[in-house]
Scaffold this active site. Structure first.
Site, PDB file in Angstrom:
ATOM      1  N   ARG A   1       0.846  -1.203   0.000  1.00  0.00           N
ATOM      2  CA  ARG A   1       0.000   0.000   0.000  1.00  0.00           C
ATOM      3  C   ARG A   1       0.880   1.251   0.000  1.00  0.00           C
ATOM      4  O   ARG A   1       0.599   2.231  -0.683  1.00  0.00           O
ATOM      5  CB  ARG A   1      -0.969   0.012   1.181  1.00  0.00           C
ATOM      6  CG  ARG A   1      -1.708   1.342   1.316  1.00  0.00           C
ATOM      7  CD  ARG A   1      -3.029   1.288   2.105  1.00  0.00           C
ATOM      8  NE  ARG A   1      -3.010   0.385   3.231  1.00  0.00           N
ATOM      9  CZ  ARG A   1      -2.356   0.617   4.383  1.00  0.00           C
ATOM     10  NH1 ARG A   1      -1.687   1.739   4.563  1.00  0.00           N
ATOM     11  NH2 ARG A   1      -2.390  -0.271   5.356  1.00  0.00           N
TER      12      ARG A   1
ATOM     13  N   ASP B   1      -7.875  18.421 -14.789  1.00  0.00           N
ATOM     14  CA  ASP B   1      -8.191  17.046 -15.180  1.00  0.00           C
ATOM     15  C   ASP B   1      -7.877  16.941 -16.674  1.00  0.00           C
ATOM     16  O   ASP B   1      -8.597  17.483 -17.508  1.00  0.00           O
ATOM     17  CB  ASP B   1      -9.672  16.766 -14.877  1.00  0.00           C
ATOM     18  CG  ASP B   1     -10.090  15.346 -15.237  1.00  0.00           C
ATOM     19  OD1 ASP B   1      -9.433  14.730 -16.110  1.00  0.00           O
ATOM     20  OD2 ASP B   1     -11.080  14.864 -14.667  1.00  0.00           O
TER      21      ASP B   1
ATOM     22  N   LYS C   1      -9.101   5.863 -19.250  1.00  0.00           N
ATOM     23  CA  LYS C   1      -9.441   6.326 -20.596  1.00  0.00           C
ATOM     24  C   LYS C   1      -8.214   6.216 -21.506  1.00  0.00           C
ATOM     25  O   LYS C   1      -7.694   5.139 -21.680  1.00  0.00           O
ATOM     26  CB  LYS C   1     -10.007   7.750 -20.510  1.00  0.00           C
ATOM     27  CG  LYS C   1     -11.002   7.960 -19.351  1.00  0.00           C
ATOM     28  CD  LYS C   1     -12.305   7.205 -19.494  1.00  0.00           C
ATOM     29  CE  LYS C   1     -13.145   7.160 -18.216  1.00  0.00           C
ATOM     30  NZ  LYS C   1     -13.411   8.413 -17.550  1.00  0.00           N
TER      31      LYS C   1
HETATM   32  C1  LIG Z   1     -13.867   8.896 -16.270  1.00  0.00           C
HETATM   33  C2  LIG Z   1     -13.451  10.256 -15.829  1.00  0.00           C
HETATM   34  C3  LIG Z   1     -13.148  10.528 -14.487  1.00  0.00           C
HETATM   35  C4  LIG Z   1     -13.311   9.507 -13.393  1.00  0.00           C
HETATM   36  O1  LIG Z   1     -12.391   8.492 -13.486  1.00  0.00           O
HETATM   37  P1  LIG Z   1     -12.674   6.969 -13.013  1.00  0.00           P
HETATM   38  O2  LIG Z   1     -11.425   6.281 -13.427  1.00  0.00           O
HETATM   39  O3  LIG Z   1     -13.895   6.502 -13.709  1.00  0.00           O
HETATM   40  O4  LIG Z   1     -12.862   7.038 -11.522  1.00  0.00           O
HETATM   41  C5  LIG Z   1     -12.711  11.806 -14.163  1.00  0.00           C
HETATM   42  N1  LIG Z   1     -12.604  12.769 -15.110  1.00  0.00           N
HETATM   43  C6  LIG Z   1     -12.894  12.549 -16.397  1.00  0.00           C
HETATM   44  C7  LIG Z   1     -12.769  13.655 -17.384  1.00  0.00           C
HETATM   45  C8  LIG Z   1     -13.338  11.289 -16.805  1.00  0.00           C
HETATM   46  O5  LIG Z   1     -13.653  11.089 -18.089  1.00  0.00           O
END
Ligand SMILES: *Cc1c(COP(=O)(O)O)cnc(C)c1O
Length: 388
Positions: A46, A172, A197
């Site tokens: 961890r 993000d 993604k």
């Molecule tokens: C999918 C997504 C998230 C969240 O991520 P997870 O891996 O599903 O927890 C955050 N920001 C964006 C832009 C996303 O497309």
């Protein structure tokens, strides 16, 4: 070194024990100590794991940062960032961020005492109005989802530094990836990713990553990553590391195919509107050219109702007819996906807010994959035809 080289080599070297060229998956939860406290840098998985550390180093290099941290999901990364803030802190957040991000803020962190102002980050005046001397965090996405609006990162970071000197800007970067834009070079303090993604790129991992140059921030985040236990498995880290190797090549193809399809979609009488930052018709095309390497792999477009009823019915028929595109949420994989935000990813957004954001029943969001673009175009053409 260039990004293409870093994606394959950063943080990686043949295993000193076996000579294995690819990073081993170290599944061990614990590590032998020669004596109490005398270890090789690992005690318990961890708090640190060799496969995870390698992924973190590679991600840090790609974003041009000093510290990388891997998480169990994008949402875990978000949660850890928000836990660096003392209770009562003020956050300015983009008004159309990922639904899960809004949910963490609204349903978890606001009840714990966080104060949040939501603003349209494409409008710097709105951001300036929302910033206070005590603002602790500015959180945004660019491009946004599903409207693919852009925010001017350089101007936004400069304004934040002037008006709220203590605030950190966190971007993000899931939609753009470091191949298209590197927010740390434009003044952001940290970049977060849903590595689920594009970074992993094969739709077989849920994961998150964060990169920063800020030593003090990194130390606190590292503490919370371990303390909150928001860590990914070594196997998932291996998969994301493997995915990263082809990220620059994949992004080039995603962008080429998406631009081709976006241009074609704009010519169709079946399509009322195309949202793609790489098209001159996009309201922020100039910013795209300045801030991003290309328009990326995501396209949103508005279908027109056919003679057979409402636009929602046509959207449903259209999605049902697709054979190469799969009707599914998520994005950024090798395979092409299409979804209807009003019914799928954005169903929990109240209809009035959806209307304000432009998410109507004919708005479709496509994640353009790596299949032959001719096959993708033929699939869409057929679905337009038979769904009329
Ligand atoms: C999918 C997504 C998230 C969240 O991520 P997870 O891996 O599903 O927890 C955050 N920001 C964006 C832009 C996303 O497309």
């Amino acid at each position: 070194m260039k990004l293409d080289t870093l994606a394959i080599h950063a943080g990686q070297h043949p295993d000193p024990v076996s000579g294995a060229v690819m990073t081993p998956i170290v599944l061990s939860s614990t590590f032998a100590q020669e004596g109490p406290g005398n270890h090789k840098g690992y005690e318990y998985s961890r708090s640190g794991n060799p496969t995870r550390n390698t992924l973190e180093a590679c991600a840090a290099a790609l974003e041009g940062g000093a510290h990388g941290l891997a998480f169990a999901s994008g949402c875990a990364a978000t949660t850890v960032v928000l836990h660096t803030l003392p209770p009562g802190s003020h956050v300015v957040c983009g008004d159309d961020v990922y639904g899960g991000t809004f949910r963490i803020l609204d349903k978890v962190m606001v009840p714990l005492g966080l104060r949040v102002s939501y603003v349209d980050m494409t409008d710097l005046g709105r951001l300036r109005e929302a910033l206070r001397p005590d603002t602790a965090l500015v959180w945004l996405e660019t491009p946004t989802n599903p409207m693919l609006k852009l925010a001017d990162l350089k101007a936004l970071c400069a304004d934040t530094a002037a008006r709220a000197p203590g605030a950190r800007v966190v971007v993000d970067n899931t939609f753009a990836t470091p191949v298209l834009q590197r927010p740390l070079e434009l003044g952001a303090h940290a970049v977060v990713h849903s590595s689920t993604k594009y970074l992993n790129g094969h739709s077989d991992v849920v994961g998150g990553l964060l990169v920063t140059r800020d030593d003090a921030f990194a130390e606190r985040l590292r503490f919370l990553q371990n303390a909150l236990g928001a860590v990914p498995s070594p196997f998932d880290c291996f998969l994301v590391l493997r995915g990263l190797k082809t990220l620059p090549v994949r992004m080039e193809r995603h962008g080429k195919s998406a631009l081709h399809l976006a241009r074609w979609l704009e010519t169709l009488p079946d399509v009322a509107r195309v949202y793609y930052p790489g098209l001159p018709s996009h309201p922020q095309h100039a910013l795209c050219q300045q801030q991003m390497a290309h328009g990326g792999g995501m396209i949103s477009f508005v279908l027109r109702a056919g003679p057979r009823g409402s636009v929602l019915e046509r959207s449903r028929r259209f999605l049902a007819e697709l054979k190469v595109f799969t009707c599914a949420e998520s994005l950024g994989g090798v395979e092409s996906l299409m979804e209807l935000p009003a019914v799928m990813t954005h169903a929990s957004v109240p209809p009035e807010t959806r209307a304000l954001l432009g998410i109507d029943d004919g708005l479709l969001r496509a994640s353009v994959g790596l299949e032959a673009v001719e096959d993708l175009q033929a699939d869409l053409a057929r679905a337009f035809e038979v769904s009329r």
